[in-house]
Motif scaffolding. Sequence first.
Motif, short mmCIF file in Angstrom:
data_model
loop_
_atom_site.label_atom_id
_atom_site.label_comp_id
_atom_site.label_asym_id
_atom_site.label_seq_id
_atom_site.Cartn_x
_atom_site.Cartn_y
_atom_site.Cartn_z
N ALA A 118 0.79 -1.32 -0.12
CA ALA A 118 0.00 0.03 -0.04
C ALA A 118 0.78 1.33 -0.03
N THR B 261 -5.22 -2.55 -0.05
CA THR B 261 -5.24 -1.75 -1.11
C THR B 261 -6.23 -2.36 -2.06
N THR C 125 -6.40 2.76 -0.35
CA THR C 125 -6.06 1.75 0.89
C THR C 125 -6.81 2.31 2.08
#
Length: 738
Positions: free
Chosen positions: A429, A736, A712
């Motif tokens: 992420a 994510t 995310t």
Amino acid sequence: MRSLLPFSVVVFASMASLWGQQFVLQPGMIPGAAVWTEGVQAVDVDQDGDLDLCFANGDGFTSAGTQRQCGLLINQWVETGSLAFVDESVARLGTQLANGKGLTAGDVNGDGWVDLLYLNAFNTDPPFLFINQGPGQPGYFVMESATRGFTESLSSAGAQFGDLDDDGDLDVIITDSGNAFLSGPGGKPRLYFNDGQGNFTEDAVAMNAPTKIAHMDVQLVDLDGDWNVDFFGANRGVNSGGYHYVMLNQGDGSFVDASSLLPATSGSVYEAEVGDLDGDQDVDLFFISLSGFQEGPVRNQLVENGSLGFSLGSPESGSLDDNEVVLLDFDNDGDLDAFIGSLGGPERAYRNDGAFNFVEQTGLISSIIDSTLDMTAGDLNNDGRYDLITAQGESNSAQFANKVYLNNGPADDRAPQLVDVHVPTQTIAWPVVLKVKYTDNVLDDGFDYVTSRAYAVPMLGTGDSTTLAGGNFSPAAVVLQAGEGLVFSNMSGGGTTLTGSGPTPFEIVLANTQAYERVFVRPGVYTVGSSTSAASLTVTVTGSATEVAGLPMGIGQHRFGVPQLAASPLNLLAAEVLLRDHPGNERWVEVPAVPYPSGGVQVYCSPAVTNTSGNQATIAMTGSFVVADQNFGLVASGLPLGEFGYFLVGQTPGFVPQPGGSFGNFCLGGALGRFNALAQIGNSGAQGMIALTVDLNGLPLSPPATVLAGDTYCFQAWFRDSLFVSSSFTDAIAVTFQ
């Protein structure tokens, strides 16, 4: 062989005579009453471009004496063109009396303005945390200890800020010597985690420190080369299991004791400074009172042996009761020399030959016999030379006046030296975290005056190429978009060095027929010249780059959290990092081809605190993290049986231990939401499990959020635990979405 010894002695003696009096006392430079002072730090508190002076004042050696006002002197160099200081301690800090033993500084709330932490000994007061008021009142402070987590009175001599859990904010470790400042039974260092807003929570479990007597000093630095910020702490005492603290960070801010790796020193150590003293790119130490009252270095064997270990160097000449060491490259030769603040004699300096050999340089500093308790280095008059500032106290009250020694030696014209770059091989992420390590000309208590910035763009592929042949570039002008690469080919018949000037200066060395692709990150106009031709190339770069301020997460180590960038056809980003020291020397670092986050699920804040079922509760996703599938769910397991609970969502990771009386850890940050509608609250039943199907078009934030590809979010579950008459949390996940 006997004939070589007298020759060597003559050589060293003549080397000492090469250096005249380089650091000259400036009588009366420090205004105000001369009081017992134990700490000094040079910090630009008002961001006007010159270094102000902070002093920790207060009487008492082994027990509390008269409390003194915390000191803050404002430098007038920029305003008047003359070096002078004005005592604005009360005006800027308020009336704050202390038994001060030390202080440190750092931007704790991320607003771009440095805050101050003054330390109190003898359990008279908590640490004093002063928050800078920023643009409205630059360099004016409000003391906010109680509201930001410092409520317990400690007996402290040192502290340092650093990003210990690698989450992008400054945590802190503070010494605490317990009920007696210099004797048993001892105490433990205190670790406080920052919530990202400048609020601190102590975590003794993560610190995991043994009790030791007379803890004096904190140094936060990567000792074992794993990019995690470790903790070294010097003690003025003889302790079992290692005289001093060597605590290794496991990557999440929790520590393992490795103090026994450090051989025994004397029991009179007030400080040891850390830095690369032999040029092998690991972190060595220089001790006050390594052996008896003799100073000396300790070598880190990490590079030589492949694992962390230490060996004692030779004690240096001189045997005085000393308190302080500062590392400063006074001769500008690229290695750190050692300066000693002496309680029993004049200040001293030991020159490093770059290979771990130190020789005393007599006459380098004005010879003043006073009671120096602390010393720091800082360029007070912006001439590129680092001056010395000393703090006086304890004995010889006639010499309690703090002092400035101006440096008239060579100016610092050396850019920070790059040691290493850390690029993640895989990230789930955003942000993508880059790190750099470096050394520079001065180091004292974590301060080196190096600032940093990173510039990042999506990589777009090769935009064009140019060839140096026949003394000319073809083509001689190129237009690129930020993130595109330019291929340089050398067909000149010989080797050449290409030098680029512009927003980011660069140099490329090419053998004949060799090619190199450089990705241009910062927009603007570049001019490229060749060492073997009068020809020049113009490169015009359009577009924009994302700029990220560097966080000094530990000594000689900065961190950059690159936020989400636009899509890249290569799924890569390119970055350039700028390191700049106080005199303005710059080092640019290219960081090409950094992988974009791959998406998916990242578990963190794990394991959770054990609940009454004997389990450490976990959270996991079910279904798909592809938004178009609209099939995303959460499941919490390992819960106490028959208990109610619900799921939580946050924009970012976070960490708050035991919130609201819970015995678990809350691990979400940013905007927060609860899935606590009646239909969403679950019961763990006979299996100790709760599940939820999540509507991605309506996360319960304020206002409700719709999940998009590339977003995310972080999730965690809260649950009751009736046997504890309390509640707790699972671990957490960052998802994510694609």
